[in-house]
Write a protein that holds these residues in place. Structure first.
Motif, short mmCIF file in Angstrom:
data_model
loop_
_atom_site.label_atom_id
_atom_site.label_comp_id
_atom_site.label_asym_id
_atom_site.label_seq_id
_atom_site.Cartn_x
_atom_site.Cartn_y
_atom_site.Cartn_z
N TYR A 123 0.54 -1.57 -0.52
CA TYR A 123 0.19 -0.13 0.29
C TYR A 123 0.86 0.94 0.17
CZ TYR A 123 -3.50 -3.18 0.72
OH TYR A 123 -4.46 -4.71 1.10
N MET A 124 1.02 1.82 -1.35
CA MET A 124 2.36 2.83 -1.29
C MET A 124 1.15 4.14 -0.90
SD MET A 124 4.07 3.73 -4.37
CE MET A 124 5.01 2.31 -4.16
N PHE A 125 1.44 4.85 0.41
CA PHE A 125 0.91 6.43 0.13
C PHE A 125 2.34 7.36 0.10
CE2 PHE A 125 -1.47 3.50 3.34
CZ PHE A 125 -2.43 3.67 3.56
N GLU A 126 2.82 7.19 -0.25
CA GLU A 126 4.26 7.79 -0.66
C GLU A 126 5.23 8.59 -2.24
OE1 GLU A 126 6.94 8.18 2.55
OE2 GLU A 126 4.99 8.75 3.90
N GLU A 127 4.23 7.27 -3.20
CA GLU A 127 4.70 7.18 -4.27
C GLU A 127 3.68 7.45 -4.68
OE1 GLU A 127 9.15 5.35 -6.51
OE2 GLU A 127 8.49 5.04 -3.95
N THR A 128 3.89 7.66 -6.21
CA THR A 128 3.70 7.45 -7.42
C THR A 128 3.29 5.54 -7.71
OG1 THR A 128 4.32 7.92 -9.37
CG2 THR A 128 2.92 9.97 -8.30
N LEU A 129 2.90 4.89 -8.62
CA LEU A 129 2.35 3.87 -8.83
C LEU A 129 3.91 3.64 -9.90
CD1 LEU A 129 2.38 0.67 -8.38
CD2 LEU A 129 0.06 1.20 -9.86
N GLU A 130 3.70 4.63 -10.98
CA GLU A 130 4.85 4.46 -12.06
C GLU A 130 5.77 4.55 -11.94
OE1 GLU A 130 3.77 3.32 -14.94
OE2 GLU A 130 1.53 2.47 -14.13
N THR A 131 5.81 5.56 -10.69
CA THR A 131 7.58 5.93 -10.69
C THR A 131 8.16 4.91 -9.81
OG1 THR A 131 6.75 8.66 -10.52
CG2 THR A 131 8.38 7.52 -9.29
N LEU B 205 2.28 -10.47 -6.64
CA LEU B 205 2.60 -8.63 -6.21
C LEU B 205 1.23 -8.13 -6.31
CD1 LEU B 205 3.81 -6.82 -4.48
CD2 LEU B 205 5.21 -5.64 -6.76
N THR B 206 0.55 -7.57 -5.96
CA THR B 206 0.04 -5.60 -5.57
C THR B 206 -0.23 -5.05 -5.29
OG1 THR B 206 -2.04 -7.58 -5.41
CG2 THR B 206 -2.65 -5.46 -5.65
N VAL B 207 0.09 -3.99 -5.94
CA VAL B 207 0.39 -2.60 -5.21
C VAL B 207 -1.02 -1.57 -5.82
CG1 VAL B 207 1.97 -0.84 -5.79
CG2 VAL B 207 2.85 -3.16 -6.53
N GLU B 208 -0.67 -0.80 -4.37
CA GLU B 208 -1.91 0.03 -4.75
C GLU B 208 -1.51 1.30 -4.23
OE1 GLU B 208 -6.15 -0.78 -2.80
OE2 GLU B 208 -5.52 -3.05 -2.86
N GLU B 209 -2.16 2.11 -4.80
CA GLU B 209 -1.63 3.83 -5.46
C GLU B 209 -2.39 4.03 -4.11
OE1 GLU B 209 -0.22 7.73 -7.38
OE2 GLU B 209 -0.21 5.75 -7.87
N MET B 210 -2.50 4.41 -2.94
CA MET B 210 -3.95 5.30 -2.22
C MET B 210 -4.23 6.66 -1.85
SD MET B 210 -4.71 2.34 -0.11
CE MET B 210 -5.59 3.14 0.69
N LYS B 211 -4.65 7.29 -2.85
CA LYS B 211 -5.36 8.40 -2.60
C LYS B 211 -5.52 9.53 -1.33
CE LYS B 211 -6.36 7.45 -7.77
NZ LYS B 211 -8.02 7.17 -7.76
N PRO B 212 -5.04 10.51 -1.30
CA PRO B 212 -5.04 10.86 -0.15
C PRO B 212 -6.82 11.55 0.17
CG PRO B 212 -3.34 11.97 -1.78
CD PRO B 212 -3.90 11.50 -3.01
N ASP C 194 3.74 2.10 2.87
CA ASP C 194 4.69 2.45 2.57
C ASP C 194 4.15 4.13 2.02
OD1 ASP C 194 6.84 3.59 1.84
OD2 ASP C 194 7.22 2.71 -0.95
N GLY C 195 4.41 4.35 3.71
CA GLY C 195 4.97 4.88 4.72
C GLY C 195 3.92 5.55 5.47
N ILE C 196 4.88 5.19 7.49
CA ILE C 196 3.42 5.72 8.09
C ILE C 196 3.19 6.74 8.55
CG2 ILE C 196 3.60 5.59 11.02
CD1 ILE C 196 5.38 3.07 11.12
N ASP C 197 3.93 8.16 7.57
CA ASP C 197 3.73 9.89 7.43
C ASP C 197 2.83 9.74 7.24
OD1 ASP C 197 5.07 10.29 9.60
OD2 ASP C 197 7.14 11.21 8.71
N GLY C 198 2.28 8.81 5.32
CA GLY C 198 1.43 9.13 4.48
C GLY C 198 0.09 8.51 4.85
N TYR C 199 0.55 7.20 5.72
CA TYR C 199 -0.56 6.12 5.72
C TYR C 199 -1.47 7.88 6.98
CZ TYR C 199 -2.73 4.33 9.96
OH TYR C 199 -4.11 3.04 10.11
N LYS C 200 -0.68 8.28 7.66
CA LYS C 200 -1.15 9.36 8.60
C LYS C 200 -1.68 10.50 7.76
CE LYS C 200 2.03 9.96 11.98
NZ LYS C 200 2.50 9.85 13.33
N LEU C 201 -0.90 10.85 6.84
CA LEU C 201 -1.19 12.08 6.38
C LEU C 201 -2.99 11.99 5.12
CD1 LEU C 201 1.46 14.04 5.61
CD2 LEU C 201 -0.39 14.74 6.78
N SER C 202 -3.15 10.66 4.78
CA SER C 202 -3.72 10.40 3.63
C SER C 202 -5.08 10.20 3.96
CB SER C 202 -3.37 9.56 3.16
OG SER C 202 -1.55 9.67 1.82
#
Length: 491
Positions: free
Chosen positions: A297-305, A326-333, A360-368
């Motif tokens: 679960y990606m909170f701080e980077e775009t999936l394509e990058t 592998l599954t990658v989910e880009e989490m939107k704010p 990835d990561g905890i700060d993004g989790y808390k902000l998003s």
């Protein structure tokens, strides 16, 4: 009375069934409370259509909106009310004219008896299994005082239950007209709320059965309402072997005494750009080689990058995604609440045989995520991680610290107590050159190597060197060589 002696019927909203431990108790009455727009009528619609799907007879008693408006609103949400019986008691344009004639008698004296007769006639003619009344508080206007209203409601509920119906009804609450009295007259109360941080549902009362307590997340969507129950980690467990999970990089495994164990929580800590995500992805790459599945679960980077960067360092993320390892989910704010996110993770784990979960990561989790209190978010992350541990899932949490160099910090998220393993990565400035180091600060399940190792991220993947025996002062923020080296590390 124990749950096993009761007949429960599904509510039409699976998440609510889970909260109620199976659904409503048959032939009882339940109150839906909430401000306008919180979803009470939609929940009632789904309750009725669930009955239709079970070959039951259902009745919608509408006292405010017209039948045509209700059917139109339902169609916009793709809810089919075609087989729902209606008793339309909503006011029409004639009411304005009729009310001018109430010079001698009050509205309650004129209207109450015909309305009561209309309800009993309809109930006896179709013999409904489920009844939804929206809103019951409209009947308050047809009684002379609160005592008479309560008396009429109790009699009405008894009558419907004697007919074998399970009753769900809504209320309208205001400072001028409270619905508190209705809570004492029902077998259960369900409260819906809509705030800036999302929609919630709470079961404040439920006679005859235990329920999952707390504020559960919900969302109005096509098809009705989705409810996401709060996680209760103690209710979930799975037997698993506490075997070591290898990174596929021998030197990293040596640091960790073979890797981190299955069913443990690992924090990858370090400043920006040091390689935390890459190290975590390396573990998932190795898991894919063993035929295991991971989710990130990606909170701080775009999936394509992330995909392109991983391909450039010999981690075939695209191929792993294609083969299903592998599954990658880009989490939107602000896309979901912490409770909804935890439910999403749980569903993935239980439906897809997942082995590794990486956040990835905890700060993004808390902000998003839609919550305004860091302490609440950390507590919910704690709950989610405890659930994953109980299910034998290896958890990787990426935690970014603010300082690039300087005094050492293990984590900044306040969850180091939760970690079974803490792997830290550091930028080093040596003789004017930027380098990187990796080390292990904590490992609960076994011993670990207490030396730092230099590492690089290359086009061939992670390259980790021998222990930096001669380097000191890294954790204090002032790294230096203990004595002259006869040759450079790279040689």
């Amino acid at each position: 009375m124990s749950d096993s002696k009761l007949t429960k019927i599904p509510t039409g909203t699976p998440g609510l069934d889970e909260i109620l431990r199976g659904g409503f108790i048959a032939e009882r009455s339940y109150l839906l409370r909430g401000d306008p727009g919180t979803g009470k009528t939609i929940l009632g619609m789904k309750y009725l259509t669930e009955g239709v799907d079970s070959d039951e007879t259902v009745l919608f008693v509408n006292l405010e909106e017209s039948e045509d408006d209700i059917r139109d609103n339902a169609s916009t949400l793709d809810i089919d009310l075609s087989d729902v019986h209606f008793l339309d008691l909503s006011p029409d344009s004639d009411v304005f004219v009729d009310e001018q004639s109430y010079d001698i008698f009050t509205p309650s004296e004129v209207e109450q008896e015909p309305l009561t007769q209309a309800i009993t006639d309809r109930v006896e003619s179709i013999d409904p299994d489920r009844v939804f009344i929206d809103p019951l508080t409209r009947l308050r206007h047809l009684t002379s005082n609160d005592y008479q209203f309560r008396k009429q409601v109790i009699a009405f509920m008894h009558y419907l239950k004697e007919q074998g119906a399970t009753v769900l009804f809504t209320s309208q609450h205001s400072d001028e007209s409270s619905d508190d009295d209705l809570q004492y007259m029902t077998d259960g109360t369900i409260e819906l709320e809509h705030t800036a941080h999302g929609r919630t549902i709470n079961v404040s009362k439920f006679r005859g059965s235990s329920v999952n307590e707390g504020d559960h997340a919900m969302r109005i969507q096509d098809g009705g309402i989705a409810v996401y129950p709060e996680l209760t980690p103690g209710e979930y467990s799975k037997e698993f072997e506490l075997d070591a999970i290898s990174s596929g990089v021998p030197e990293v495994d040596q640091l960790l005494n073979g890797g981190f164990e299955r069913g443990t929580i690992t924090i990858l800590s370090g400043p920006t750009g040091v390689g935390k995500t890459t190290v975590g992805t390396q573990f998932m790459k190795e898991a894919a080689g063993r035929g295991e599945r991971s989710v990130m679960y990606m909170f701080e980077e775009t999936l394509e990058t992330f995909r392109e960067r991983s391909q450039n360092i010999n981690i075939p993320v695209k191929q792993m995604e294609k083969q299903g390892s592998l599954t990658v989910e880009e989490m939107k704010p602000l896309d979901c609440s912490a409770t909804e996110f935890a439910h999403r993770v749980r569903m993935d784990v239980e439906e897809n045989d997942t082995s590794i979960v990486m956040i990835d990561g905890i700060d993004g989790y808390k902000l998003s995520l839609r919550d305004n209190d860091d302490r609440v978010l950390v507590r919910k992350l704690h709950t989610l991680c405890r659930y994953l541990k109980n299910m034998g899932i290896s958890v990787i949490l990426v935690d970014e610290i603010d300082t690039v160099t300087g005094e050492f910090q293990a984590t900044e998220a306040g969850i180091s107590y939760l970690a079974d393993n803490i792997v830290f990565l550091r930028h080093l400035e040596l003789a004017g050159e930027m380098r990187k180091a990796i080390g292990v600060l904590k490992k609960r399940t076994s011993d670990f190597e207490r030396m730092l190792r230099e590492f690089q991220i290359t086009e061939h993947g992670l390259k980790v060197g021998e222990p930096l025996n001669e380097l000191s002062g890294v954790l204090s923020g002032s790294p230096d060589w203990a004595r002259e080296r006869s040759e450079t590390y790279n040689e």
